[in-house]
Design a protein around this motif. Structure first.
Motif, PDB file in Angstrom:
ATOM      1  N   HIS A   3      37.566  34.508  40.475  1.00 32.43           N
ATOM      2  CA  HIS A   3      37.579  35.095  39.193  1.00 32.43           C
ATOM      3  C   HIS A   3      38.324  35.971  39.163  1.00 32.43           C
ATOM      4  CE1 HIS A   3      36.087  37.603  35.307  1.00 32.43           C
ATOM      5  NE2 HIS A   3      35.573  38.206  36.674  1.00 32.43           N
ATOM      6  N   TRP A   4      38.786  37.114  40.220  1.00 33.59           N
ATOM      7  CA  TRP A   4      39.798  38.269  40.209  1.00 33.59           C
ATOM      8  C   TRP A   4      40.828  37.993  40.131  1.00 33.59           C
ATOM      9  CZ3 TRP A   4      38.412  42.371  37.416  1.00 33.59           C
ATOM     10  CH2 TRP A   4      37.171  43.100  37.448  1.00 33.59           C
ATOM     11  N   GLU A  32      33.606  32.690  45.422  1.00 33.58           N
ATOM     12  CA  GLU A  32      33.995  32.977  43.346  1.00 33.58           C
ATOM     13  C   GLU A  32      34.295  34.218  43.040  1.00 33.58           C
ATOM     14  OE1 GLU A  32      29.621  32.902  40.276  1.00 33.58           O
ATOM     15  OE2 GLU A  32      29.719  30.994  42.148  1.00 33.58           O
ATOM     16  N   LYS A  33      34.072  35.676  43.664  1.00 34.65           N
ATOM     17  CA  LYS A  33      34.373  36.388  43.225  1.00 34.65           C
ATOM     18  C   LYS A  33      35.486  36.523  43.013  1.00 34.65           C
ATOM     19  CE  LYS A  33      30.027  39.296  42.699  1.00 34.65           C
ATOM     20  NZ  LYS A  33      29.738  39.863  43.146  1.00 34.65           N
ATOM     21  N   GLY A  42      40.626  40.921  44.025  1.00 34.64           N
ATOM     22  CA  GLY A  42      40.190  39.676  44.247  1.00 34.64           C
ATOM     23  C   GLY A  42      40.389  38.717  46.023  1.00 34.64           C
ATOM     24  N   GLU A  49      42.002  34.850  38.950  1.00 34.14           N
ATOM     25  CA  GLU A  49      42.084  34.516  37.787  1.00 34.14           C
ATOM     26  C   GLU A  49      42.631  35.571  36.559  1.00 34.14           C
ATOM     27  OE1 GLU A  49      42.571  30.781  36.927  1.00 34.14           O
ATOM     28  OE2 GLU A  49      41.983  29.955  38.513  1.00 34.14           O
ATOM     29  N   LYS A  50      42.080  36.293  36.441  1.00 36.27           N
ATOM     30  CA  LYS A  50      42.120  37.397  35.722  1.00 36.27           C
ATOM     31  C   LYS A  50      43.856  38.001  36.197  1.00 36.27           C
ATOM     32  CE  LYS A  50      38.990  40.310  34.541  1.00 36.27           C
ATOM     33  NZ  LYS A  50      38.469  40.640  32.933  1.00 36.27           N
TER      34      LYS A  50
END
Length: 186
Positions: free
Chosen positions: A22-23, A18-19, A4, A25-26
């Protein structure tokens, strides 16, 4: 968290917010304190990445604090003290501040001095205020930190007996010795 961050900063990958989110959040869902803290910063608006959501920021910081992240603990303490996102609660502020201070976070240690000196969220204790002041003087490499508290400590020490000052110094010495052993701090 690293993937991230790579996307966030464009390190070896094309920058893509955005990516990155995403990472992050994961990673946060796996209790990664780096991701939790960084997401708290993002949602608070510190990184200017999309809309602010202070309640979401607090949620991430609180989880990171619960997992032992010292800067998140200090931020959670401040949020409870200010009462902008959560209701003011000086006892919770002092709890999180102490957690952070015990890990060596200088800003939390300075806040704890004031909390003990004023009895804000803790039982007022000149000995504890003076002890943390001595810890700061011993551990902080920049004298400016101790100097910022010097006037307050002068007022506190005027209310203390020589025995109380000695007790505070002994507590500080013990705390600093244990801290150095625990964290191999020189």
């Amino acid at each position: 968290c690293q993937l991230g961050m790579f996307y966030m900063n464009g390190m070896g990958l094309e920058q893509n917010t955005e990516k990155a989110l995403h990472w992050l959040e994961k990673s946060a869902h796996q209790d990664d304190v780096c991701a939790l803290s960084f997401l708290g910063n993002i949602y608070s608006g510190l990184h200017h990445l999309g809309p602010k959501n202070h309640k979401t920021a607090f949620k991430y910081w609180l989880r990171a604090a619960e997992l032992g992240h010292m800067t998140s603990q200090a931020v959670v303490s401040l949020e409870y003290e200010l009462g902008t996102v959560v209701p003011k609660d000086y006892e919770k502020a002092a709890y999180w501040c102490r957690k952070s201070a015990e890990q060596g976070w200088g800003p939390a240690q300075r806040s704890l001095v004031s909390m003990y000196a004023e009895g804000r969220g803790v039982q007022q204790s000149n000995i504890s205020a003076y002890m943390w002041y001595m810890v700061i003087k011993d551990l902080q490499s920049e004298e400016v930190y101790a100097a910022m508290l010097e006037e307050q400590m002068k007022t506190v020490s005027e209310k203390m007996s020589p025995e109380e000052i000695q007790e505070a110094k002994q507590q500080a010495d013990t705390w600093v010795d244990n801290f150095r052993k625990q964290f191999s701090y020189q």
